[in-house]
Design an enzyme around this catalytic site. Structure first.
Site, PDB file in Angstrom:
ATOM      1  CD  GLU A 245      -2.795  -1.235   2.460  1.00  0.00           C
ATOM      2  OE1 GLU A 245      -2.687  -0.359   3.334  1.00  0.00           O
ATOM      3  OE2 GLU A 245      -3.625  -2.172   2.515  1.00  0.00           O
TER       4      GLU A 245
ATOM      5  CG  HIS B 290      -5.948  -0.051   4.891  1.00  0.00           C
ATOM      6  ND1 HIS B 290      -4.810  -0.809   5.057  1.00  0.00           N
ATOM      7  CD2 HIS B 290      -6.701  -0.292   6.008  1.00  0.00           C
ATOM      8  CE1 HIS B 290      -4.859  -1.455   6.210  1.00  0.00           C
ATOM      9  NE2 HIS B 290      -6.008  -1.153   6.819  1.00  0.00           N
TER      10      HIS B 290
HETATM   11  N1  LIG Z   1      -9.707  -2.437   6.701  1.00  0.00           N
HETATM   12  C1  LIG Z   1      -9.457  -1.870   7.839  1.00  0.00           C
HETATM   13  O1  LIG Z   1      -9.333  -0.649   7.926  1.00  0.00           O
HETATM   14  C2  LIG Z   1      -9.360  -2.706   9.076  1.00  0.00           C
HETATM   15  C3  LIG Z   1      -9.773  -2.166  10.297  1.00  0.00           C
HETATM   16  C4  LIG Z   1      -9.687  -2.961  11.423  1.00  0.00           C
HETATM   17  C5  LIG Z   1      -9.164  -4.239  11.346  1.00  0.00           C
HETATM   18  N2  LIG Z   1      -8.746  -4.727  10.157  1.00  0.00           N
HETATM   19  C6  LIG Z   1      -8.221  -6.104  10.065  1.00  0.00           C
HETATM   20  O2  LIG Z   1      -9.275  -6.984  10.410  1.00  0.00           O
HETATM   21  C7  LIG Z   1      -8.717  -8.072  11.121  1.00  0.00           C
HETATM   22  C8  LIG Z   1      -9.792  -8.679  12.011  1.00  0.00           C
HETATM   23  O3  LIG Z   1     -10.134  -7.752  13.020  1.00  0.00           O
HETATM   24  P1  LIG Z   1     -10.941  -8.179  14.331  1.00  0.00           P
HETATM   25  O4  LIG Z   1     -10.908  -7.027  15.235  1.00  0.00           O
HETATM   26  O5  LIG Z   1     -12.236  -8.766  13.967  1.00  0.00           O
HETATM   27  O6  LIG Z   1      -9.973  -9.312  14.882  1.00  0.00           O
HETATM   28  P2  LIG Z   1     -10.316 -10.389  15.999  1.00  0.00           P
HETATM   29  O7  LIG Z   1      -9.000 -10.838  16.517  1.00  0.00           O
HETATM   30  O8  LIG Z   1     -11.339  -9.885  16.931  1.00  0.00           O
HETATM   31  O9  LIG Z   1     -10.966 -11.582  15.149  1.00  0.00           O
HETATM   32  C9  LIG Z   1     -10.230 -12.376  14.255  1.00  0.00           C
HETATM   33  C10 LIG Z   1     -10.902 -13.732  14.201  1.00  0.00           C
HETATM   34  O10 LIG Z   1     -10.241 -14.490  13.192  1.00  0.00           O
HETATM   35  C11 LIG Z   1     -10.145 -15.819  13.669  1.00  0.00           C
HETATM   36  N3  LIG Z   1      -9.104 -16.512  12.932  1.00  0.00           N
HETATM   37  C12 LIG Z   1      -7.752 -16.433  13.095  1.00  0.00           C
HETATM   38  N4  LIG Z   1      -7.140 -17.234  12.211  1.00  0.00           N
HETATM   39  C13 LIG Z   1      -8.112 -17.809  11.476  1.00  0.00           C
HETATM   40  C14 LIG Z   1      -8.097 -18.745  10.420  1.00  0.00           C
HETATM   41  N5  LIG Z   1      -6.947 -19.233   9.911  1.00  0.00           N
HETATM   42  N6  LIG Z   1      -9.277 -19.156   9.922  1.00  0.00           N
HETATM   43  C15 LIG Z   1     -10.450 -18.678  10.424  1.00  0.00           C
HETATM   44  N7  LIG Z   1     -10.528 -17.805  11.429  1.00  0.00           N
HETATM   45  C16 LIG Z   1      -9.360 -17.369  11.939  1.00  0.00           C
HETATM   46  C17 LIG Z   1      -9.849 -15.659  15.141  1.00  0.00           C
HETATM   47  O11 LIG Z   1     -10.117 -16.839  15.861  1.00  0.00           O
HETATM   48  C18 LIG Z   1     -10.773 -14.505  15.499  1.00  0.00           C
HETATM   49  O12 LIG Z   1     -12.033 -14.960  15.941  1.00  0.00           O
HETATM   50  C19 LIG Z   1      -7.564  -7.448  11.914  1.00  0.00           C
HETATM   51  O13 LIG Z   1      -6.549  -8.389  12.163  1.00  0.00           O
HETATM   52  C20 LIG Z   1      -7.058  -6.364  11.002  1.00  0.00           C
HETATM   53  O14 LIG Z   1      -5.979  -6.875  10.251  1.00  0.00           O
HETATM   54  C21 LIG Z   1      -8.831  -3.994   9.019  1.00  0.00           C
HETATM   55  O1  LIG Z   2      -5.681   3.019  10.326  1.00  0.00           O
HETATM   56  C1  LIG Z   2      -4.974   2.197   9.783  1.00  0.00           C
HETATM   57  O2  LIG Z   2      -3.982   2.475   9.103  1.00  0.00           O
HETATM   58  C2  LIG Z   2      -5.265   0.694   9.939  1.00  0.00           C
HETATM   59  C3  LIG Z   2      -6.714   0.387  10.082  1.00  0.00           C
HETATM   60  C4  LIG Z   2      -6.953  -1.102  10.271  1.00  0.00           C
HETATM   61  O3  LIG Z   2      -6.370  -1.850   9.273  1.00  0.00           O
HETATM   62  C5  LIG Z   2      -6.581  -1.618  11.620  1.00  0.00           C
HETATM   63  O4  LIG Z   2      -5.777  -2.540  11.701  1.00  0.00           O
HETATM   64  O5  LIG Z   2      -7.148  -1.115  12.596  1.00  0.00           O
END
Ligand SMILES: NC(=O)c1ccc[n+]([C@@H]2O[C@H](COP(=O)([O-])OP(=O)(O)OC[C@H]3O[C@@H](n4cnc5c(N)ncnc54)[C@H](O)[C@@H]3O)[C@@H](O)[C@H]2O)c1
Ligand SMILES: O=C(O)CC[C@@H](O)C(=O)O
Length: 482
Positions: free
Chosen positions: A329, A360
């Protein structure tokens, strides 16, 4: 209680031990200074992660000032929210703020000097960079993901890492709901067409989402929040997770990824970036998906094999996809940055129909960023000023109830050490000439963290305590607060 005498003594001690202080931050010369956000209030009682009640005292809490606050240097990158800047500046810390991440050489230069760094998802804190961070005590990830930091290496260096585990979960879940509707109604394409003057009123292969099946991979904070929203809009929800998790509403867990892929009209990913999730959706998994289904990824870019997605879309195996995260990114905003130089397939991906691409922004709302700013900066302040590691993601979680204003001649010892036999005996021998008011120790893997409040410690004792702890063979990092 702070008195002029305390202040003079503190300054004298500071002069004596500043050179040998392993984290190179100076012991407080301003113990009387007030601080607002993170100080435990007299009525503040909270439970530790292990369920112990940590504070029951009604006496006013003493503000432990480990450093002359003006000496604490914080580097904030990636446009961390202003709520964080206010809290950290409110402590009197020196805060350097940058809107973007920094190139590696510039980051190495700056990280040498700071005690804390605040980042989001773009700044990679690798062993090469952390090895240069001689004064770094703590890292704040102002986001959920912590995959951008080498957590184990940071722990080995005694650096506690904090994040914000759920402040942006709702924002991501809402974005995914929007994308489900946009994909099923081809809204992205219609909008692009009309922006370029084309009127294209169609209903073919446009669907309501009511009654369709949403398959959620990873039923954690975001996945489960999304589940509730999707059901309330009439979707059926199934989910796959490596853990057994109770479904909310009428959502049902399925036992294999293939079962989820076979049954879902929409598949959405909410797993962390770990070795097991790399290319979790590739050619084999696309083949398992229903013809004409949709894929959404707002987790991490490495989770989907993008060339396989391009093939699945070109062959109409899938009817569309929404992607918020990418293997590489851009480090900053700007034109022409999402290019083949960054990801070799960029032009091919952007040329496909019904593919929604966002930069993102899953967690990028005013509400989420402001809450994350408060949460993570408060964790940093509590760790720097009080030693509390509650909420750390790479570190034993340790906290003690506050010292109170009537507790003079106390010192709080923060001793991060190797988790090997014999440490407690050695440390308690060092403490033996004093009264141990309270003590709490915990370990995580090869790292352990001991917090102790010791009474009857005068200036000379403090210096001696500090030096003896530093000289133990188990020491990783030691700080004294008082
Ligand atoms: N796009 C964005 O801006 C943004 C924002 C926030 C988070 N995220 C991403 O989203 C991801 C998930 O966030 P969250 O808060 O829900 O995390 P979380 O830790 O609450 O949930 C992740 C879930 O995935 C499960 N998991 C782990 N490995 C797995 C596998 N191989 N197969 C199936 N399930 C599996 C875990 O058991 C857990 O229940 C974060 O790790 C982050 O990378 C992206
Ligand atoms: O704000 C960011 O850059 C990351 C957001 C999201 O991917 C997170 O992990 O919370």
């Amino acid at each position: 209680m702070a008195s002029p005498q305390n202040i003079v003594n503190a300054a004298a001690l500071q002069k004596d031990i500043v050179d040998s202080f392993s984290t190179s931050v100076t012991i407080s010369s301003s113990p009387q200074q007030q601080f607002s956000y993170m100080s435990s209030s007299p009525t503040n009682s909270f439970m530790s992660p292990t369920g112990r009640r940590l504070s029951t005292s009604c006496a006013p809490a003493k503000a432990l000032k480990p450093f002359s606050t003006g000496d604490v240097k914080i580097l904030l990158l990636e446009n961390v929210n202003e709520t964080a800047i206010e809290i950290l500046k409110g402590q009197g810390y020196q805060v350097e703020f940058h809107k973007t991440s920094l190139p590696e050489d510039e980051l190495i230069e700056k990280i040498r000097d700071v005690h804390a760094i605040g980042i989001r998802s773009k700044t990679k804190l690798t062993p090469k960079i952390l090895a240069e961070a001689k004064n770094l005590v703590t890292i704040g990830c102002f986001c959920i993901g912590t995959n951008q930091v080498d957590l184990e290496y940071a722990a080995e260096k005694g650096i506690a890492v904090f994040n914000s585990p759920f402040s942006n979960s709702r924002s991501v879940a809402e974005l995914v709901i929007a994308e489900i509707i946009c994909l099923s109604r081809q809204i992205g394409d219609r909008s692009i067409e009309l922006h370029t003057g084309t009127w294209n009123k169609v209903s073919a292969r446009c669907w309501e989402i009511r009654g369709k099946t949403l398959g959620i991979i990873g039923y954690g904070h975001i996945g489960s929040q999304l589940s509730v929203l999707a059901e309330s809009m009439g979707m059926q929800v199934i989910y796959y997770d490596v853990l057994m998790i109770m479904g909310l509403g009428t959502a049902k867990q399925v036992s294999t990824l293939n079962e989820l892929l076979n049954k879902s009209d929409f598949v959405t990913l909410h797993v962390p970036e770990i070795a097991e999730t790399k290319n979790m959706i590739s050619t084999e998994q696309f083949n398992q998906m229903k013809n004409g289904s949709y894929l959404i990824n707002a987790s991490r870019g490495t989770v989907i094999d993008i060339p396989a997605l391009i093939h699945a879309r070109k062959t109409n195996k899938i009817a569309g996809a929404a992607i918020d995260v990418y293997p590489n990114e851009p480090a900053k905003n700007g034109a022409d940055l999402f290019s083949n130089e960054l990801n070799t397939w960029a032009t091919e991906l952007t040329s496909l129909s019904n593919i929604i691409l966002t930069p993102h922004i899953g967690g990028s709302t005013e509400e989420a960023q402001s809450a994350i700013g408060v949460e993570v900066s408060t964790s940093l302040v509590k760790y720097i000023n009080e030693g509390s590691s509650v909420g750390a993601v790479n570190f034993p979680e340790v906290s003690l109830r506050s010292l109170t204003l009537d507790q003079d001649n106390h010192v709080r010892v923060l001793y991060i050490h190797k988790n090997v036999p014999g440490v407690l005996r050695t440390v308690n021998e060092i403490f033996a000439q004093h009264n141990i008011d309270k003590q709490f120790s915990d370990s995580r893997g090869e790292i352990a963290y001991l917090m102790a409040d010791i009474s009857d410690v005068d200036q000379a004792d403090r210096k001696s305590l500090y030096q003896q702890l530093l000289q133990t063979p188990f020491n990783i990092s030691t700080r004294l607060l008082y």
